[in-house]
Design an enzyme around this catalytic site. Structure first.
Site, PDB file in Angstrom:
ATOM      1  CE1 TYR A 142     -15.807  54.268   0.626  1.00  0.00           C
ATOM      2  CE2 TYR A 142     -16.618  52.050   0.236  1.00  0.00           C
ATOM      3  CZ  TYR A 142     -16.853  53.371   0.576  1.00  0.00           C
ATOM      4  OH  TYR A 142     -18.122  53.783   0.881  1.00  0.00           O
ATOM      5  CG  ASP A 237     -12.337  45.787   4.027  1.00  0.00           C
ATOM      6  OD1 ASP A 237     -13.124  44.871   3.692  1.00  0.00           O
ATOM      7  OD2 ASP A 237     -12.616  46.989   3.921  1.00  0.00           O
ATOM      8  CE  LYS A 265     -17.986  44.968  -2.244  1.00  0.00           C
ATOM      9  NZ  LYS A 265     -18.927  45.945  -2.742  1.00  0.00           N
TER      10      LYS A 265
HETATM   11  N1  HOZ Z   1     -18.464  51.548  -3.072  1.00  0.00           N
HETATM   12  C1  HOZ Z   1     -19.022  50.512  -3.865  1.00  0.00           C
HETATM   13  C2  HOZ Z   1     -18.027  49.857  -4.730  1.00  0.00           C
HETATM   14  N2  HOZ Z   1     -16.729  49.794  -4.272  1.00  0.00           N
HETATM   15  C3  HOZ Z   1     -20.127  51.048  -4.725  1.00  0.00           C
HETATM   16  C4  HOZ Z   1     -21.415  50.528  -4.279  1.00  0.00           C
HETATM   17  C5  HOZ Z   1     -22.587  50.989  -5.142  1.00  0.00           C
HETATM   18  O1  HOZ Z   1     -22.557  52.060  -5.693  1.00  0.00           O
HETATM   19  O2  HOZ Z   1     -23.554  50.279  -5.190  1.00  0.00           O
END
Ligand code: HOZ
Length: 429
Positions: A142, A237, A265
């Site tokens: 992702y 990434d 992050k």
């Molecule tokens: N896509 C995020 C984790 N891989 C989730 C982020 C969230 O829901 O705060």
């Protein structure tokens, strides 16, 4: 009615699914997501006063635990000087110098406000630099929610079984080739089929968004070799792995130098922040030096820079204690729960790289997204609910990695293993 429940009822009227990011709705695990009131160290407290040991750490950023005093103080001091200027500051340069000193593959970078912006911009830059259109990504990885990257994506897309996304034109998705992860031959075949047309290969070097899946021996080296041979850019990434699996991310751990890196992050210490960077000859194609446009009102935001500096500064200064501690605690909790599962006959495969890990509910090794998708997600959901009930908050999807922070303690680990023992026994009875 508890306060979390009344907050949830209100949220459902205001936000689609009651949330501002889909996985938070707990649809894949069932049960009601608690509303968080505050957090400190390794613990979250919900609006009804219940305490949880936190194993998702705001989905990765909170490597030093919540409300880490030097980070809180840095944000407070920056806020007193104003929350945003929309103009250049010394703090941007300070954080950039820190990043460049940690990541040898990065000569220049640009700050943005999220990982999604970082990957989307890196792809645009790679296309402009190479003059090619196709992008290779991997199933279950992702890279944020930009149109062209939502093809066979992990995280919430995998959690909800969405094959792509409504609203993404076929013509856009057409230029994204999604290949199985950990399969070198598939990458060779794609370059053969699209000779001279592939701009870049983007990869989560350790997959986190399909659950944690480490690279097979030699796989990342193969990606480096093939992209170099074919004149395509390699993009790591490292939004999730950066500063987590090692201070210098997966590229330090596996000894690879990608052309471009995306991060987020931990970089922003819990504030909205991302960055993409790499060799100067590539980065200098960005406006105002070059023709690739990318911009952001809140890019390099002073609060995010302050939180990032406090976090990365601490990690760099204390790296000799931080990373061994994370390794020890993560191994104890990941292996402890795995051993408990084995002792009661629950099929579980544990994948872990440093302080990110996943308990997959399958007896088979998980090497790619197809392997993750074969897990017993109903069993995972029941386990998640039982753990939450016992005060342990895991990421609410089989397709997300769990994280440990420096604030976790041996006692937290013991409590987590005991909660898992009870959850497995309850499921068996
Ligand atoms: N896509 C995020 C984790 N891989 C989730 C982020 C969230 O829901 O705060």
């Amino acid at each position: 009615m508890g306060r979390s429940e009344s907050l949830r009822l209100r949220a459902e009227k205001l936000f689609p699914g009651g949330v501002n990011s889909p996985v938070r709705a707990f649809r894949a695990v069932g049960g009601a997501p608690p509303f968080v009131e505050r957090a400190e160290g390794a613990y979250l407290w919900d609006a009804d006063g219940n305490r949880y040991i936190d194993y998702f750490g705001s989905w990765g950023p909170m490597i030093l635990g919540h409300a880490f005093p030097p980070v809180v103080e840095a944000i407070r001091a920056a806020a007193a000087r104003s929350a945003s200027f929309g103009a250049s500051t010394a703090a941007e340069g300070d954080l950039a110098e820190l990043v460049v000193s940690i990541w040898p593959s990065i000569e220049k970078l640009r700050f943005v406000s999220s990982g999604t912006e970082a990957t989307m911009s890196a792809i645009r830059l790679a296309r402009a630099f190479t003059g090619r259109k196709y992008v290779v990504k991997f199933e279950g990885c992702y890279h944020g929610h930009a149109d062209g990257l939502l093809v066979k994506a992990g995280s919430g897309v995998a959690t909800f079984g969405i094959p792509g996304s409504a609203g993404v034109p076929e013509e856009t998705a057409h230029f994204t080739l999604a290949l199985p992860y950990n399969d070198e031959a598939a990458v060779d075949a794609a370059f053969l089929a699209h000779n001279g047309e592939i701009a870049c290969v983007i990869v989560e070097p350790v997959v986190g968004n399909a659950g944690c899946i480490p690279p097979a021996d030699g796989y990342l080296q193969a990606l480096r070799r093939i992209t170099e041979r074919e004149g395509a850019l390699l993009i790591f990434d490292e939004v999730m792995t950066g500063f987590r699996v090692a201070l210098g991310g997966a590229q330090e751990l596996y000894g690879i130098r990608p052309d471009l890196t995306t991060m987020g992050k931990i970089l922003g210490g819990g504030l909205p922040c991302g960055a993409f960077g790499g060799r100067a000859e590539i980065m200098d194609r960005l406006a105002p030096l070059g023709p690739v446009y990318q911009a952001g009102t809140l890019s390099g935001n002073p609060l995010a820079m302050a939180a990032g500096l406090a976090t990365l500064g601490y990690l760099r200064e204390h790296r000799a204690e931080v990373y061994p501690r994370l390794e020890r605690l993560s191994a104890s909790v990941a292996d402890g729960v795995a051993a408990t599962a084995a002792s009661v006959g629950v099929p579980l495969t544990t994948n872990r790289v440093g302080a990110m890990f996943t308990w997959f509910f399958t007896a088979e090794p998980v090497r790619d997204f197809a392997g993750a998708a074969r897990c017993d997600t109903r069993r995972f959901a029941a386990f998640h609910r039982a753990m939450l009930e016992a005060g342990v908050w895991l990421p609410p999807s089989q397709f997300e990695a769990a994280f440990v922070s420096t604030a976790h303690t041996d006692d937290d680990v013991r409590q987590t293993i005991e909660a898992a023992r009870q959850a497995f026994s309850a499921a068996a009875s």
